[in-house]
Design a protein around this motif. Sequence first.
Motif, PDB file in Angstrom:
ATOM      1  N   GLU A  46       5.063   5.019   2.208  1.00  0.00           N
ATOM      2  CA  GLU A  46       5.644   3.672   2.179  1.00  0.00           C
ATOM      3  C   GLU A  46       4.572   2.601   1.990  1.00  0.00           C
ATOM      4  OE1 GLU A  46       8.801   1.271   1.892  1.00  0.00           O
ATOM      5  OE2 GLU A  46       8.988   3.405   2.333  1.00  0.00           O
ATOM      6  N   ILE A  47       3.401   2.800   2.592  1.00  0.00           N
ATOM      7  CA  ILE A  47       2.361   1.777   2.559  1.00  0.00           C
ATOM      8  C   ILE A  47       1.293   2.089   1.504  1.00  0.00           C
ATOM      9  CG2 ILE A  47       0.601   0.615   3.950  1.00  0.00           C
ATOM     10  CD1 ILE A  47       2.255   1.131   6.380  1.00  0.00           C
ATOM     11  N   ARG A  91       8.232  -9.564  11.388  1.00  0.00           N
ATOM     12  CA  ARG A  91       7.020  -8.960  10.813  1.00  0.00           C
ATOM     13  C   ARG A  91       6.213  -8.220  11.871  1.00  0.00           C
ATOM     14  NH1 ARG A  91       7.054 -13.834   7.699  1.00  0.00           N
ATOM     15  NH2 ARG A  91       5.698 -14.876   9.212  1.00  0.00           N
ATOM     16  N   LEU A 126      -1.251  -4.878   7.539  1.00  0.00           N
ATOM     17  CA  LEU A 126      -0.393  -5.133   6.384  1.00  0.00           C
ATOM     18  C   LEU A 126      -0.296  -6.637   6.140  1.00  0.00           C
ATOM     19  CD1 LEU A 126       2.505  -2.647   7.240  1.00  0.00           C
ATOM     20  CD2 LEU A 126       0.575  -2.261   5.715  1.00  0.00           C
ATOM     21  N   THR A 127      -0.198  -7.011   4.900  1.00  0.00           N
ATOM     22  CA  THR A 127      -0.057  -8.422   4.554  1.00  0.00           C
ATOM     23  C   THR A 127       1.346  -8.907   4.931  1.00  0.00           C
ATOM     24  OG1 THR A 127       0.778  -7.959   2.335  1.00  0.00           O
ATOM     25  CG2 THR A 127      -1.631  -8.103   2.619  1.00  0.00           C
ATOM     26  N   ASP A 128       1.496 -10.199   5.084  1.00  0.00           N
ATOM     27  CA  ASP A 128       2.806 -10.777   5.377  1.00  0.00           C
ATOM     28  C   ASP A 128       3.812 -10.433   4.282  1.00  0.00           C
ATOM     29  OD1 ASP A 128       1.839 -11.790   7.698  1.00  0.00           O
ATOM     30  OD2 ASP A 128       1.896 -13.903   7.097  1.00  0.00           O
ATOM     31  N   GLU A 129       3.355 -10.422   3.047  1.00  0.00           N
ATOM     32  CA  GLU A 129       4.258 -10.105   1.942  1.00  0.00           C
ATOM     33  C   GLU A 129       4.818  -8.694   2.070  1.00  0.00           C
ATOM     34  OE1 GLU A 129       4.234  -9.961  -2.986  1.00  0.00           O
ATOM     35  OE2 GLU A 129       2.390 -10.367  -1.855  1.00  0.00           O
ATOM     36  N   LYS A 130       3.950  -7.736   2.416  1.00  0.00           N
ATOM     37  CA  LYS A 130       4.399  -6.359   2.586  1.00  0.00           C
ATOM     38  C   LYS A 130       5.310  -6.230   3.797  1.00  0.00           C
ATOM     39  CE  LYS A 130       4.517  -1.951   1.717  1.00  0.00           C
ATOM     40  NZ  LYS A 130       5.234  -1.439   0.530  1.00  0.00           N
ATOM     41  N   LEU A 131       4.972  -6.925   4.875  1.00  0.00           N
ATOM     42  CA  LEU A 131       5.800  -6.871   6.079  1.00  0.00           C
ATOM     43  C   LEU A 131       7.171  -7.486   5.826  1.00  0.00           C
ATOM     44  CD1 LEU A 131       3.109  -7.780   8.764  1.00  0.00           C
ATOM     45  CD2 LEU A 131       4.253  -5.568   8.490  1.00  0.00           C
ATOM     46  N   ASN A 132       7.227  -8.558   5.048  1.00  0.00           N
ATOM     47  CA  ASN A 132       8.519  -9.158   4.700  1.00  0.00           C
ATOM     48  C   ASN A 132       9.374  -8.170   3.915  1.00  0.00           C
ATOM     49  OD1 ASN A 132       8.228 -11.678   5.901  1.00  0.00           O
ATOM     50  ND2 ASN A 132       7.188 -12.554   4.123  1.00  0.00           N
ATOM     51  N   THR A 133       8.754  -7.486   2.964  1.00  0.00           N
ATOM     52  CA  THR A 133       9.482  -6.509   2.157  1.00  0.00           C
ATOM     53  C   THR A 133      10.043  -5.395   3.026  1.00  0.00           C
ATOM     54  OG1 THR A 133       8.084  -6.964   0.240  1.00  0.00           O
ATOM     55  CG2 THR A 133       9.294  -4.881   0.244  1.00  0.00           C
ATOM     56  N   LEU A 134       9.232  -4.896   3.955  1.00  0.00           N
ATOM     57  CA  LEU A 134       9.683  -3.828   4.845  1.00  0.00           C
ATOM     58  C   LEU A 134      10.754  -4.332   5.811  1.00  0.00           C
ATOM     59  CD1 LEU A 134       6.214  -2.221   5.649  1.00  0.00           C
ATOM     60  CD2 LEU A 134       8.045  -1.203   4.282  1.00  0.00           C
TER      61      LEU A 134
END
Length: 548
Positions: A58-59, A141, A101-109
């Motif tokens: 996933e990451i 997040r 993890l970046t905020d963008e990746k955390l938002n997506t997840l």
Amino acid sequence: MAQSSLVIFRQGDQISLNTLAYASLRVVVVMANLSATFFENAISGPIYKNAKSWVKKEIGLTDWQIQHLPTRILNIPSYANWTDEGWRLHVHGNVYKQPHLTDEKLNTLANKFLIRASTTLQKGHRKHFYRLTPEEAAQARNLIAEIMVVPTDGAEVYMHIEGHENITLPWKTSSTGDFDAWLPLSKHEPRSLVDGYLTDKLQTLDISAHVYGSDAGVDGNATSYLVPPHGFTLISDVDDILRVAEIWNPKQMLLNTFARPYTPWLNMPDLYREWARTVPNVHFHYLTVTPEPDTRWYIHGTSKHPGTRNSASINAAWTQHIDAPPSYPPGSFDTRPMDFTTLASTTHARLAMLERYFQTFPQRKIILIGDTSNKDVMRDYPGLALKYAEQVQCIWIRNTAVTDATDNLVWTTRPYALLPPSKYMFFNHPLDLTDLLLPDGSLTCVNSSVHQLPLSPSSSSSSFSHPSSPSSPLPSSSSPNTPSSPSSRHRSAALPGLDAAASAARGAWWALKCVFAAHRPSAKCPFDRRPGTAFADGSAEASEGGVR
């Protein structure tokens, strides 16, 4: 079972199968027990056993990157019992690595875990979607960051116990990062502990968990409770007893879990604190089947109000308002292990943890507290009351249908027909439990002023049997049933095993009503009828403070 969950969770929306599976398997089913106990246990086990490869995929992590991630430890507050050899301490928790993890990746997840809600959704992008506030998105997040971890297998854990030398656990962590062991405490310790047979008072020990060859331990602090052989123990569920979860409403349950602060249910903390203040040496034991890596918020939210997350760093644990009192009295916790090593722990995780407590403290008087939205509570509590009749003093079950019109779950009361009517009570509000447990140790299980549910008749096909248990149901209230009364709004399933199917059918019908509701939120959509909701037509749903 999976098909029934699909009907309920969609609630009239076109949700991709991948997103639904991702959310339901990782959170909805695992954390809510939404009438899918078998589905939860049979499916979530393999997922968590393969958590390492799942997170890597996933990451996009390599083995080298995982190896160099910081190690963290979840050390869960537990208990100790007195034996002929002295105090015996139970320790359990999880060792894992947490990637940054970046905020963008955390938002997506985070968006994959939400239903009809998003951290980044533009206003008007999709009908009836809810966009999280900045504070809610930050909290989501941080929780996602705690879920997206890599379990550390083969770690050698040792415990530093207050006033005691370090004790190495007898075995290394499992493939899912779990550790679980009983540690004997010497009778001749630097810090004097009173022998269990000489006191009826609880004692505490501060313990910290560490991994050899690692700097882990900053998160591994916990308090353990040395519980004497005699006294009262309150074993309490968490969701919709201690905190507002709304597990019958998947969208709101996910928001309450991911995005909103830990919110105590009405004035339940006042009741628990009153028991802690007035009942001598009562032990509070909190139990949830949420998997261990997801429970840090549960533990801190229960003991530290309001339990908000520190949004400044995903590696920071939790912050609380310094002047805020604890939500609930401190106590030990049992949470769902990630390592499903036995059939019992796989198919009946809650029951296995309850059995362990009952067998560890065979002389303590135990009160069980849960709610009707939890299928295994409705099944297991009566079974325990029959098996451990001398230990179980009372069962108190919150009837969630009385205070929340969005509750679509149907459940059976058949197991309770085998218990004496004086052994249990269905309650609606924390005030219903006032003055039932008194400072002198006297206990009354039933508040006669609270309307009780009619029970399904018992039969020879019931899962429970006890030769000395009367099967007469609780006398029903003399007042006629109104359309909003619990017995007419939520009939129990006529036959065992049909409650999940009945819940799915009701959820499908309600979802259809919501599809045809012209303006949302609407009183015509049962899922919108949360306490205090303001509807589009100007009307409003009653607050939860009053019983329907």
